[in-house]
Design a protein around this motif. Structure first.
Motif, mmCIF file in Angstrom:
data_model
loop_
_atom_site.group_PDB
_atom_site.id
_atom_site.type_symbol
_atom_site.label_atom_id
_atom_site.label_comp_id
_atom_site.label_asym_id
_atom_site.label_seq_id
_atom_site.Cartn_x
_atom_site.Cartn_y
_atom_site.Cartn_z
ATOM 1 N N SER A 57 9.115 13.447 -32.993
ATOM 2 C CA SER A 57 8.968 14.840 -32.564
ATOM 3 C C SER A 57 8.066 14.975 -31.348
ATOM 4 O O SER A 57 8.277 15.853 -30.507
ATOM 5 N N PHE A 61 9.397 17.571 -28.655
ATOM 6 C CA PHE A 61 8.754 18.879 -28.691
ATOM 7 C C PHE A 61 7.399 18.817 -27.986
ATOM 8 O O PHE A 61 6.880 17.739 -27.711
ATOM 9 N N SER A 114 7.849 29.844 -34.107
ATOM 10 C CA SER A 114 7.562 28.448 -34.452
ATOM 11 C C SER A 114 6.293 28.336 -35.298
ATOM 12 O O SER A 114 6.247 27.572 -36.273
ATOM 13 N N MET A 169 9.608 25.297 -30.916
ATOM 14 C CA MET A 169 11.060 25.205 -30.770
ATOM 15 C C MET A 169 11.612 26.593 -30.442
ATOM 16 O O MET A 169 10.898 27.594 -30.595
ATOM 17 N N GLY A 187 13.580 20.886 -28.126
ATOM 18 C CA GLY A 187 12.209 21.239 -27.799
ATOM 19 C C GLY A 187 12.059 21.403 -26.307
ATOM 20 O O GLY A 187 13.039 21.589 -25.576
#
Length: 525
Positions: A57, A61, A114, A169, A187
């Motif tokens: 991630s 992101f 988010s 996100m 992202g």
């Protein structure tokens, strides 16, 4: 033949004569090939505490704030922020030019959605949101958080490096129910997910996000400028350690995230490979009880097992080298600001454990189910030690083997298991709010797998969150530790570091509490 002997026999000739990495093609030279400890199949940063999902991630992101190597929150997606004099109102303005991988601009609405989704899943995020009166956009680039009660760790929560990280996100994805993982990882981070090349359980392919704008500051841990210097990053599943070592020595892959200590001498003799511990704080081994099912719904049974644990039996399997491991009974990890042993058994005492177990009246004829992720060596070795320990205490044991991703699914359900083991990065454990295993909310969405329920621990954690002074926080942290230890929330199994290895021609490999893959280059700069 022992693994060390086998690897030495098979790989030593190759290591002695291995040629320098052949570029082969421009496309290969522009691709960073990485073998994580395990390859995540969960692509949602808000859905699991798995650090393999977190590391993926971090490429896809970005975060509003991030920590540097002094654990100080630094702005990341945020350009500026304001805090009211009473500490209750926080206003955040985003940097210009932030763009998601689908081409849409990052807005304040995306950030608000988010954070709400993250707070529904994460222990620290949940405490922050419960202390929040309103969280709303002001305009396209600005949002405001107004606390309904004091919360002294706003920036620390937004910057937390441990899973689950408050990553941003698009609103359309953030509105996915928190009980269901997103399947479209979009992202605004330095790399984008290449869906058409995704092969679940085999490889994840990422491509440089052309519109990404790194911060101008130097990169320090999770903070600062994240420069995607490779066109592609490939995360590759390769469970067999000997295959990993061979692939690294021949240049088939570039980076191995985590290696058992017994293979390190082989790689350390190879001048084309660099071996290094990238996270000095390392990991904590964890033995977690299911508080909802017999026999570990009984605190005396939990305490008996804790009294019997000898960390010296667990550390060789995860640390390998003596200098890589240390006994540590602190929930917060050793070497951290809140380190304490309050409430913990002072030393292993098998006979006292047997007496307490007999006093508990537990039915030892019913097998204890241990969830055993056999494809994760750093976790699996812990389960084997506990299997032997429980047998010596008189339990029957049902060791149920599975892959790591199945393990994460099984442990999320309260039925069908009694114990699981895991390892977590010490930075994720260092406060009573970041350590999800100190969550005393019990069953339900606010709790965490194992589901201990203790209203006093929750009251003390809320007081810790609201505290304004470090002295007050230290006092509260010790009180939380003592109560959770006496109640048997879980048993730490020691603290250890692990080495990574990469091709020597890689430059600027980051260090920090996660596997960060930005800024890495190949060859001279």
């Amino acid at each position: 033949m022992h693994r060390r002997s086998f690897l030495s026999a098979v790989l030593a000739p190759a290591l002695a004569s291995a040629p320098a990495f052949a570029q082969g093609s421009d496309a290969r030279a522009r691709t960073l090939r990485v073998v994580p400890e395990t390859l995540t199949t969960i692509l949602d940063p808000h859905f699991t505490t798995s650090f393999t999902a977190r590391d993926f991630s971090y490429l896809v992101f970005d975060t509003l704030f991030a920590v540097d190597d002094q654990w100080r929150p630094q702005p990341q997606m945020v350009e500026r922020w304001q805090r009211s004099e009473d500490g209750l109102t926080w206003t955040f303005t985003l940097r210009e030019g932030l763009v998601f991988h689908d081409g849409s601009p990052v807005t304040a609405e995306d950030c608000v959605a988010s954070l709400r989704r993250w707070g529904a899943r994460d222990a620290l995020g949940g405490l922050l949101l419960r202390a929040t009166g309103t969280l709303e956009p002001v305009d396209a680039a600005t949002f405001r958080l107004v606390l309904s009660q004091p919360f002294g760790l706003v920036l620390e929560a937004l910057a937390k490096p441990g899973a689950m990280v408050p990553m941003i996100m698009p609103k359309r994805l953030a509105e996915t129910p928190a009980t269901r993982p997103i399947t479209e990882p979009v992202g605004s981070g330095p790399y984008r997910f290449v869906a058409e090349e995704y092969r679940p359980g085999d490889r994840i392919v990422l491509a440089r996000h052309a519109a990404y704008k790194p911060r101008p500051e130097p990169s320090v841990w999770a903070s600062g400028g994240k420069h995607p210097r490779f066109d592609r990053v490939e995360l590759i599943a390769m469970p067999d350690v000997s295959s990993q070592v061979s692939a690294l020595t021949t240049g088939e892959v570039d980076y191995l995230e985590r290696l058992p200590a017994d293979v390190l001498p082989i790689l350390e003799r190879n001048r084309q490979v660099k071996v290094q511990v990238v996270s000095p704080f390392g990991y904590q081994g964890i033995l977690r009880f299911n508080h909802r099912l017999p026999p570990f719904d009984n605190p005396k049974v939990r305490r008996a097992v804790m009294m019997a644990v000898d960390q010296a039996d667990y550390l060789p399997g995860v640390a390998g080298r003596a200098e890589f491991g240390r006994e540590c009974r602190s929930f917060y990890g050793c070497g951290t600001p809140y380190e304490t042993n309050a409430g913990m058994p002072a030393k292993p005492d098998l006979e006292a454990a047997r007496r307490l177990l007999a006093e508990s009246g537990a039915d030892l004829s019913v097998p204890v189910v241990i969830l055993h992720p056999a494809d994760a060596p750093g976790i699996a070795s812990l389960g084997l030690v506990t299997q032997d320990l429980l047998t010596r205490l008189g339990f029957k044991v049902d060791m149920q083997s599975m892959d790591l991703n199945t393990f994460f699914g099984r442990r999320a359900r309260p039925e069908g298991w009694n114990i699981f083991h895991t390892t977590n990065t010490v930075p994720d454990m260092q406060t009573p709010l970041q350590n999800v295993y100190l969550n005393g909310a019990g069953p339900g969405p606010a709790g965490f797998a194992g589901w201990p329920e203790d209203a006093e621990v929750e009251r003390l954690r809320a007081a810790f969150a609201a505290a304004n002074s470090e002295a007050e926080r230290k006092t509260l942290a010790e009180a939380i530790h003592a109560r959770a230890a006496e109640a048997g929330f879980y048993m730490p199994l020691g603290q250890f570091v692990a080495a990574s290895a990469w091709r020597a021609e890689l430059t600027d490999v980051p260090t920090g509490p996660a596997m960060f893959l930005w800024n890495i280059g190949r060859g001279a700069r």
